[in-house]
Design a protein around this motif. Sequence first.
Motif, PDB file in Angstrom:
ATOM      1  N   LEU A 145       0.835  -0.988   0.057  1.00  0.00           N
ATOM      2  CA  LEU A 145      -0.025   0.156   0.006  1.00  0.00           C
ATOM      3  C   LEU A 145       0.928   1.264  -0.050  1.00  0.00           C
ATOM      4  CD1 LEU A 145      -2.835   1.090   0.017  1.00  0.00           C
ATOM      5  CD2 LEU A 145      -2.676   1.028   2.583  1.00  0.00           C
ATOM      6  N   GLY A 146       1.978   1.152   0.789  1.00  0.00           N
ATOM      7  CA  GLY A 146       3.009   2.445   0.666  1.00  0.00           C
ATOM      8  C   GLY A 146       3.539   2.776  -0.556  1.00  0.00           C
ATOM      9  N   ALA A 147       3.920   1.478  -1.254  1.00  0.00           N
ATOM     10  CA  ALA A 147       4.360   1.726  -2.564  1.00  0.00           C
ATOM     11  C   ALA A 147       3.329   2.209  -3.527  1.00  0.00           C
ATOM     12  CB  ALA A 147       4.842   0.504  -3.260  1.00  0.00           C
ATOM     13  N   TYR A 148       2.149   1.687  -3.586  1.00  0.00           N
ATOM     14  CA  TYR A 148       1.093   2.139  -4.495  1.00  0.00           C
ATOM     15  C   TYR A 148       0.802   3.527  -4.086  1.00  0.00           C
ATOM     16  CZ  TYR A 148      -3.378   2.329  -6.793  1.00  0.00           C
ATOM     17  OH  TYR A 148      -4.440   2.717  -7.711  1.00  0.00           O
ATOM     18  N   THR A 149       0.513   3.956  -2.709  1.00  0.00           N
ATOM     19  CA  THR A 149       0.277   5.354  -2.468  1.00  0.00           C
ATOM     20  C   THR A 149       1.293   6.274  -3.083  1.00  0.00           C
ATOM     21  OG1 THR A 149      -0.838   4.523  -0.575  1.00  0.00           O
ATOM     22  CG2 THR A 149      -0.340   6.738  -0.690  1.00  0.00           C
ATOM     23  N   SER A 150       2.648   6.056  -2.693  1.00  0.00           N
ATOM     24  CA  SER A 150       3.762   6.856  -3.284  1.00  0.00           C
ATOM     25  C   SER A 150       3.741   7.021  -4.761  1.00  0.00           C
ATOM     26  CB  SER A 150       5.075   6.378  -2.905  1.00  0.00           C
ATOM     27  OG  SER A 150       6.202   7.066  -3.190  1.00  0.00           O
ATOM     28  N   SER A 151       3.443   5.954  -5.555  1.00  0.00           N
ATOM     29  CA  SER A 151       3.530   5.836  -6.914  1.00  0.00           C
ATOM     30  C   SER A 151       2.288   6.974  -7.626  1.00  0.00           C
ATOM     31  CB  SER A 151       3.386   4.366  -7.607  1.00  0.00           C
ATOM     32  OG  SER A 151       3.581   4.484  -8.909  1.00  0.00           O
ATOM     33  N   MET A 152       1.117   6.706  -6.722  1.00  0.00           N
ATOM     34  CA  MET A 152      -0.003   7.469  -7.092  1.00  0.00           C
ATOM     35  C   MET A 152       0.290   8.833  -6.864  1.00  0.00           C
ATOM     36  SD  MET A 152      -2.394   5.498  -8.728  1.00  0.00           S
ATOM     37  CE  MET A 152      -0.653   4.657  -9.249  1.00  0.00           C
ATOM     38  N   ILE A 153       0.691   9.196  -5.729  1.00  0.00           N
ATOM     39  CA  ILE A 153       1.176  10.904  -5.465  1.00  0.00           C
ATOM     40  C   ILE A 153       1.996  11.226  -6.538  1.00  0.00           C
ATOM     41  CG2 ILE A 153       2.205  12.184  -4.101  1.00  0.00           C
ATOM     42  CD1 ILE A 153       0.985  10.667  -1.510  1.00  0.00           C
ATOM     43  N   GLY A 154       2.954  10.549  -6.981  1.00  0.00           N
ATOM     44  CA  GLY A 154       3.903  10.777  -7.885  1.00  0.00           C
ATOM     45  C   GLY A 154       3.265  10.964  -9.534  1.00  0.00           C
ATOM     46  N   ASP A 155       2.233  10.129  -9.718  1.00  0.00           N
ATOM     47  CA  ASP A 155       1.523  10.339 -10.752  1.00  0.00           C
ATOM     48  C   ASP A 155       0.850  11.802 -10.977  1.00  0.00           C
ATOM     49  OD1 ASP A 155       2.357   7.888 -11.933  1.00  0.00           O
ATOM     50  OD2 ASP A 155       0.299   7.047 -12.016  1.00  0.00           O
ATOM     51  N   ASN A 156       0.178  11.891  -9.741  1.00  0.00           N
ATOM     52  CA  ASN A 156      -0.428  13.169  -9.595  1.00  0.00           C
ATOM     53  C   ASN A 156       0.277  14.569 -10.193  1.00  0.00           C
ATOM     54  OD1 ASN A 156      -3.604  13.039  -8.817  1.00  0.00           O
ATOM     55  ND2 ASN A 156      -2.691  11.355  -7.958  1.00  0.00           N
ATOM     56  N   VAL A 157       1.534  14.283  -9.144  1.00  0.00           N
ATOM     57  CA  VAL A 157       2.473  15.507  -9.422  1.00  0.00           C
ATOM     58  C   VAL A 157       3.021  15.674 -10.892  1.00  0.00           C
ATOM     59  CG1 VAL A 157       4.766  16.317  -8.701  1.00  0.00           C
ATOM     60  CG2 VAL A 157       3.170  15.295  -7.082  1.00  0.00           C
ATOM     61  N   TYR A 158       3.069  14.465 -11.487  1.00  0.00           N
ATOM     62  CA  TYR A 158       3.791  14.092 -12.835  1.00  0.00           C
ATOM     63  C   TYR A 158       2.753  14.970 -13.931  1.00  0.00           C
ATOM     64  CZ  TYR A 158       3.748  12.245 -17.342  1.00  0.00           C
ATOM     65  OH  TYR A 158       3.375  11.757 -18.855  1.00  0.00           O
ATOM     66  N   TYR A 159       1.545  14.484 -13.581  1.00  0.00           N
ATOM     67  CA  TYR A 159       0.366  15.179 -14.712  1.00  0.00           C
ATOM     68  C   TYR A 159       0.242  16.645 -14.463  1.00  0.00           C
ATOM     69  CZ  TYR A 159      -1.029  10.563 -16.267  1.00  0.00           C
ATOM     70  OH  TYR A 159      -1.037   9.242 -16.837  1.00  0.00           O
ATOM     71  N   LEU A 160       0.295  17.100 -13.156  1.00  0.00           N
ATOM     72  CA  LEU A 160       0.275  18.731 -13.236  1.00  0.00           C
ATOM     73  C   LEU A 160       1.760  19.344 -13.777  1.00  0.00           C
ATOM     74  CD1 LEU A 160      -0.815  20.693 -10.124  1.00  0.00           C
ATOM     75  CD2 LEU A 160       1.360  21.019 -11.087  1.00  0.00           C
ATOM     76  N   ALA A 161       2.796  18.798 -13.567  1.00  0.00           N
ATOM     77  CA  ALA A 161       3.974  19.171 -13.930  1.00  0.00           C
ATOM     78  C   ALA A 161       3.805  19.194 -15.551  1.00  0.00           C
ATOM     79  CB  ALA A 161       5.353  18.422 -13.453  1.00  0.00           C
TER      80      ALA A 161
END
Length: 410
Positions: A22-38
């Motif tokens: 779950l920690g891995a999935y959450t970190s990856s999903m937060i990274g995805d959100n930051v990536y799309y905004l960037a």
Amino acid sequence: MGSAPAGTDRPAHRDGNVLRWLGAYTSSMIGDNVYYLALSWAAVQAGTPSQAGLVMAVSAVPRALLMLGGGVVADRFGPRKVVIGSDAVRCAAVLAVAALLFATDPGLWPLALLAVVFGTVDAVFMPAVGALPARVTGHGQLARVQGMRGLAIRFANVVGAPLGGLAVALGGSATAFGLAGLLIAVSVPLLISVRTRELPADDKTAERTAWRDLRDGLGYIRRHRVLAPLIAAIALGEFGFVGPLNVGLTLLTDQRGWGAAGMGWVVAGFGTGAGAAALLLTVRGHLPHAGRVAGVAILGGSVAIGALAYAPSVAAAVGVALLVGLLAGLSGALCGALLQTHADPAYLGRVTAVAGLASLGLAPLSMPVAAAAIGWWGTGPVFVASAAVCGLGGVLALCVRDLRRAELPR
């Protein structure tokens, strides 16, 4: 990694193996959100609005075209290995663009290339992500895991955009891309530490072609008395849901004069309801009569979607959106858990790929259709028509006996 994951009999929220996943999935999903905004910010800065829109949309093409093949890859090589490799590639690609943006101003081409790479990797990553929970915990915990995954997605949506905006404000797009890459990178060692239950080796795998594996997977779904109608119900629900809750909601708030703040409150109501549904499954861990409850929730959510267009005020719209989110979140989590518990683990990547294609490939087509239809007939009739399409998924779930009687294991 051949042994069963430790703690499969323990509640998922107390299982260290599940929590690492779950920690891995959450970190990856937060990274995805930051990536799309960037990506959106960098594209707007480097080109015209139409060019920026093209960059944002280009990743959808390889994702839709390659998704079914991604399911074959996940089943052949195991979802854990595929997720680790996918996150490593995504991390490397994002950090490479971040370094390029720090060094120079290359224009749109590296952004477009990054979007294509992300979409291509997503085609493999998403089926593997969907197939992994069944290898990490026991079947009796999959409903709870779906709830935990839903909470992680809501948390990533809430945290990711502000983090990306802060990174852009402090150091521009390059800093935001760098942050996204680091967040995705955090998931890799966590995933490496996750223990999974591997399937018995199939000596004939090397003799079969990928095309044969794909045909076998599609045939398996078509013959399955629960999975076939379940995926059809998911597709109908998504097709009727995506248009009104994306393009339609924007047009509705504009017509009513509620403004951006009003739309924000309505979206927040939906997110709160979906989060409450995820929390319910996380706490309870099991709901009886899962197939019947999923069908009723789809039907109830479709009625709420139709009612949203006739809400007389922002407050009423927020209340209706809260109900939509609660019912959609509940039905989505139950459908996901039913997919994982009723599919043979050897086919789970392909099953997840077909279900994902229904939501990521078919459902987005409803957005331009909904926008054009609202221009012709107005928001009310289009929301009602979309609700009817969504409701067909619930009717199907309740009319097909095997799906209606489908249960989740305890």
